[in-house]
Write a protein that holds these residues in place. Sequence first.
Motif, PDB file in Angstrom:
ATOM      1  N   ILE A   1       0.818  -1.214   0.000  1.00 58.71           N
ATOM      2  CA  ILE A   1       0.000   0.000   0.000  1.00 58.71           C
ATOM      3  C   ILE A   1       0.856   1.269   0.000  1.00 58.71           C
ATOM      4  O   ILE A   1       0.380   2.348  -0.363  1.00 58.71           O
ATOM      5  N   LEU A   2       2.126   1.180   0.383  1.00 55.63           N
ATOM      6  CA  LEU A   2       2.966   2.374   0.529  1.00 55.63           C
ATOM      7  C   LEU A   2       3.136   3.144  -0.780  1.00 55.63           C
ATOM      8  O   LEU A   2       2.996   4.379  -0.792  1.00 55.63           O
ATOM      9  N   PRO A   3       3.450   2.487  -1.917  1.00 59.17           N
ATOM     10  CA  PRO A   3       3.552   3.234  -3.176  1.00 59.17           C
ATOM     11  C   PRO A   3       2.262   3.962  -3.535  1.00 59.17           C
ATOM     12  O   PRO A   3       2.298   5.054  -4.115  1.00 59.17           O
ATOM     13  N   ILE A   4       1.119   3.369  -3.199  1.00 62.17           N
ATOM     14  CA  ILE A   4      -0.162   4.012  -3.495  1.00 62.17           C
ATOM     15  C   ILE A   4      -0.316   5.282  -2.665  1.00 62.17           C
ATOM     16  O   ILE A   4      -0.755   6.327  -3.164  1.00 62.17           O
ATOM     17  N   LEU A   5       0.042   5.226  -1.396  1.00 60.79           N
ATOM     18  CA  LEU A   5      -0.041   6.405  -0.534  1.00 60.79           C
ATOM     19  C   LEU A   5       0.851   7.527  -1.057  1.00 60.79           C
ATOM     20  O   LEU A   5       0.446   8.701  -1.097  1.00 60.79           O
ATOM     21  N   ILE A   6       2.072   7.162  -1.439  1.00 56.76           N
ATOM     22  CA  ILE A   6       3.005   8.168  -1.968  1.00 56.76           C
ATOM     23  C   ILE A   6       2.461   8.776  -3.255  1.00 56.76           C
ATOM     24  O   ILE A   6       2.501  10.002  -3.450  1.00 56.76           O
ATOM     25  N   GLU A   7       1.919   7.936  -4.122  1.00 51.38           N
ATOM     26  CA  GLU A   7       1.372   8.400  -5.400  1.00 51.38           C
ATOM     27  C   GLU A   7       0.232   9.392  -5.191  1.00 51.38           C
ATOM     28  O   GLU A   7       0.048  10.331  -5.968  1.00 51.38           O
ATOM     29  N   GLN A   8      -0.531   9.209  -4.124  1.00 54.13           N
ATOM     30  CA  GLN A   8      -1.670  10.082  -3.849  1.00 54.13           C
ATOM     31  C   GLN A   8      -1.285  11.348  -3.080  1.00 54.13           C
ATOM     32  O   GLN A   8      -2.156  12.126  -2.695  1.00 54.13           O
ATOM     33  N   GLY A   9      -0.004  11.541  -2.843  1.00 55.52           N
ATOM     34  CA  GLY A   9       0.441  12.767  -2.199  1.00 55.52           C
ATOM     35  C   GLY A   9       0.440  12.750  -0.683  1.00 55.52           C
ATOM     36  O   GLY A   9       0.595  13.800  -0.047  1.00 55.52           O
ATOM     37  N   ILE A  10       0.244  11.586  -0.088  1.00 58.28           N
ATOM     38  CA  ILE A  10       0.317  11.483   1.371  1.00 58.28           C
ATOM     39  C   ILE A  10       1.767  11.732   1.799  1.00 58.28           C
ATOM     40  O   ILE A  10       2.694  11.132   1.255  1.00 58.28           O
ATOM     41  N   GLU A  11       1.963  12.601   2.789  1.00 57.95           N
ATOM     42  CA  GLU A  11       3.321  12.964   3.210  1.00 57.95           C
ATOM     43  C   GLU A  11       3.803  12.171   4.416  1.00 57.95           C
ATOM     44  O   GLU A  11       4.996  11.939   4.553  1.00 57.95           O
ATOM     45  N   TRP A  12       2.882  11.810   5.314  1.00 62.38           N
ATOM     46  CA  TRP A  12       3.307  11.040   6.486  1.00 62.38           C
ATOM     47  C   TRP A  12       2.194  10.087   6.914  1.00 62.38           C
ATOM     48  O   TRP A  12       1.012  10.332   6.648  1.00 62.38           O
ATOM     49  N   ILE A  13       2.581   9.008   7.556  1.00 61.46           N
ATOM     50  CA  ILE A  13       1.646   8.053   8.146  1.00 61.46           C
ATOM     51  C   ILE A  13       2.141   7.719   9.548  1.00 61.46           C
ATOM     52  O   ILE A  13       3.263   8.089   9.929  1.00 61.46           O
ATOM     53  N   ALA A  14       1.325   7.045  10.316  1.00 58.64           N
ATOM     54  CA  ALA A  14       1.724   6.657  11.674  1.00 58.64           C
ATOM     55  C   ALA A  14       1.058   5.348  12.037  1.00 58.64           C
ATOM     56  O   ALA A  14      -0.031   5.023  11.556  1.00 58.64           O
ATOM     57  N   THR A  15       1.728   4.580  12.901  1.00 60.58           N
ATOM     58  CA  THR A  15       1.157   3.328  13.381  1.00 60.58           C
ATOM     59  C   THR A  15       1.766   3.004  14.746  1.00 60.58           C
ATOM     60  O   THR A  15       2.334   3.886  15.403  1.00 60.58           O
ATOM     61  N   ASP A  16       1.697   1.766  15.171  1.00 56.54           N
ATOM     62  CA  ASP A  16       2.045   1.412  16.542  1.00 56.54           C
ATOM     63  C   ASP A  16       3.520   1.048  16.700  1.00 56.54           C
ATOM     64  O   ASP A  16       4.171   0.579  15.769  1.00 56.54           O
ATOM     65  N   GLU A  17       4.030   1.231  17.902  1.00 59.72           N
ATOM     66  CA  GLU A  17       5.432   0.942  18.195  1.00 59.72           C
ATOM     67  C   GLU A  17       5.791  -0.528  17.970  1.00 59.72           C
ATOM     68  O   GLU A  17       6.934  -0.855  17.637  1.00 59.72           O
ATOM     69  N   GLU A  18       4.807  -1.431  18.134  1.00 62.06           N
ATOM     70  CA  GLU A  18       5.082  -2.850  17.925  1.00 62.06           C
ATOM     71  C   GLU A  18       5.595  -3.103  16.509  1.00 62.06           C
ATOM     72  O   GLU A  18       6.488  -3.930  16.293  1.00 62.06           O
ATOM     73  N   LEU A  19       5.049  -2.376  15.534  1.00 53.92           N
ATOM     74  CA  LEU A  19       5.471  -2.556  14.148  1.00 53.92           C
ATOM     75  C   LEU A  19       6.851  -1.967  13.896  1.00 53.92           C
ATOM     76  O   LEU A  19       7.564  -2.421  13.000  1.00 53.92           O
ATOM     77  N   LEU A  20       7.231  -0.958  14.683  1.00 53.26           N
ATOM     78  CA  LEU A  20       8.591  -0.416  14.559  1.00 53.26           C
ATOM     79  C   LEU A  20       9.617  -1.476  14.924  1.00 53.26           C
ATOM     80  O   LEU A  20      10.569  -1.727  14.170  1.00 53.26           O
ATOM     81  N   TYR A  21       9.433  -2.090  16.083  1.00 54.36           N
ATOM     82  CA  TYR A  21      10.425  -3.061  16.551  1.00 54.36           C
ATOM     83  C   TYR A  21      10.430  -4.313  15.664  1.00 54.36           C
ATOM     84  O   TYR A  21      11.478  -4.914  15.443  1.00 54.36           O
ATOM     85  N   LYS A  22       9.260  -4.689  15.155  1.00 57.26           N
ATOM     86  CA  LYS A  22       9.223  -5.818  14.227  1.00 57.26           C
ATOM     87  C   LYS A  22       9.891  -5.458  12.904  1.00 57.26           C
ATOM     88  O   LYS A  22      10.512  -6.308  12.264  1.00 57.26           O
ATOM     89  N   SER A  23       9.747  -4.211  12.478  1.00 58.17           N
ATOM     90  CA  SER A  23      10.369  -3.777  11.225  1.00 58.17           C
ATOM     91  C   SER A  23      11.879  -3.732  11.349  1.00 58.17           C
ATOM     92  O   SER A  23      12.617  -4.149  10.447  1.00 58.17           O
ATOM     93  N   LEU A  24      12.369  -3.202  12.483  1.00 61.47           N
ATOM     94  CA  LEU A  24      13.815  -3.077  12.697  1.00 61.47           C
ATOM     95  C   LEU A  24      14.449  -4.381  13.179  1.00 61.47           C
ATOM     96  O   LEU A  24      15.676  -4.518  13.142  1.00 61.47           O
ATOM     97  N   LYS A  25      13.579  -5.309  13.651  1.00 65.86           N
ATOM     98  CA  LYS A  25      14.058  -6.565  14.240  1.00 65.86           C
ATOM     99  C   LYS A  25      15.016  -6.281  15.394  1.00 65.86           C
ATOM    100  O   LYS A  25      16.091  -6.862  15.501  1.00 65.86           O
ATOM    101  N   LYS A  26      14.594  -5.347  16.252  1.00 69.68           N
ATOM    102  CA  LYS A  26      15.396  -4.950  17.406  1.00 69.68           C
ATOM    103  C   LYS A  26      14.541  -4.971  18.663  1.00 69.68           C
ATOM    104  O   LYS A  26      13.321  -4.925  18.601  1.00 69.68           O
ATOM    105  N   GLU A  27      15.244  -5.038  19.807  1.00 62.58           N
ATOM    106  CA  GLU A  27      14.559  -4.975  21.093  1.00 62.58           C
ATOM    107  C   GLU A  27      14.037  -3.567  21.336  1.00 62.58           C
ATOM    108  O   GLU A  27      14.499  -2.593  20.743  1.00 62.58           O
ATOM    109  N   ARG A  28      13.087  -3.451  22.254  1.00 64.16           N
ATOM    110  CA  ARG A  28      12.499  -2.148  22.561  1.00 64.16           C
ATOM    111  C   ARG A  28      13.546  -1.208  23.151  1.00 64.16           C
ATOM    112  O   ARG A  28      14.283  -1.576  24.061  1.00 64.16           O
TER     113      ARG A  28
END
Length: 436
Positions: A1-28
């Motif tokens: 979905i990210l390319p679609i958001l960028i294409e539509q002019g969305i500048e920023w998004i936000a979500t939960d911290e759990e997805l940050l640590y899963k994305s980085l594969k790092k401890e809190r």
Amino acid sequence: ILPILIEQGIEWIATDEELLYKSLKKEREARLLYKGYILKRNSSELKIAFRDHTLSDLIGFVYESWPPRVAAEDFIKRLHNIHNQLKPQKDEPFLVSVILDGENAWEYYQNDGRDFLKSLYELISKDPILKAVTFNEFFSAYPPKEEIPKLFAGSWINGNFSIWVGHEEKNTAWDYLAEARDVLNNFVLNNPDRTKEIESARRELLIAEGSDWNWWYGPEHFSSFSDEFDRLFRSHLKAIYKNIGATPPEYLESPIKARELEPVSQPIRFLSPFIDGKITNYFEWLGAGHFQALRSGGTMQQAEGFLKDMYYGFDLKNLYLRIDMHLTEELINEANTRLIIKIETPSLYNIEILLSRSNIASVSFKGKPASSAIFAFDRILEIAIGLQDIEVTLGGDFRLCLFIEKSGVILEKFPRSGCIKINVPTEDYEARQWSV
């Protein structure tokens, strides 16, 4: 979905911290959480922030029952604790993201949350180390520098999509939807000139594709309107077929939603808690089955009524129940507030417990008192009931529901509709459940 958001002019998004640590594969780690990131796709980029889950849930689910000023002061104190942990410099401020479903929280606050929000923003505006900002303001002044190559796919509930898919009911709903969509696509392919029928059917399809239909399927959320939601979902699917002149499948006539509530977790071992109305030790209810009660009709993940949680377990002779409740002292001290437990085996047994510190209870099993039943109510309600008194054998099952009643008026029922089905373990249950 990210390319679609960028294409539509969305500048920023936000979500939960759990997805940050899963994305980085790092401890809190605080320094990872309290800042913005960049997501690059197709030579373009998107800024992203990750919310502080605890702070967001405090506003969403906890502070509603606190005095507004006390809640605001607690929130500011927590922000100061974050500041002291990070020790930011003037040229390197940190961003604490607080995000929640904005339409849900305020109806449960005093004065619709106005008193809390007024106190909160007043304290922030007077605080020398805090500043309330929008994401645009922060990202314009301090553009994110660190890139996240891959964003973990999930929602801000549990960091996955289990609220909407995975359970048998949810999967069935998606399967029915996919079948209806395929039928419509084939119709469009073979009848492109039937624009009126296609438009009407596609509208029904778009309605059925709303993911929140699946919020009410499965064991997580309960509503007195769950059956109606189920019927409406299937009616939109049937309308897809009817609008293109096809006969709806027969399976759409049967409910998807089960009438029996499923537990959050099943018992994994025998237990014999000490019936004193308190959590005597950590291990006392460890391994018990667990049902979670949510406010009737609520759309919030953690919404609560009087009944909060019910834990259950067995030894070879007894059923044990632990019921956690949100009750005011005023309600507890009133002599006419009762918890009623109805057990169907298929004979019907009523257990009535006066919710007072005196632990007065009247129990009738087929109209006769049950000497084996033991009750205690202090911080929690604990109950032990002899299996023979409710005519349940090992390996059998029974159904159960709970009521909070005051002066003969039912204030709350759990579950909101239907009942709880509980299976009684056999003697070799622990051996079959054994794991390292």
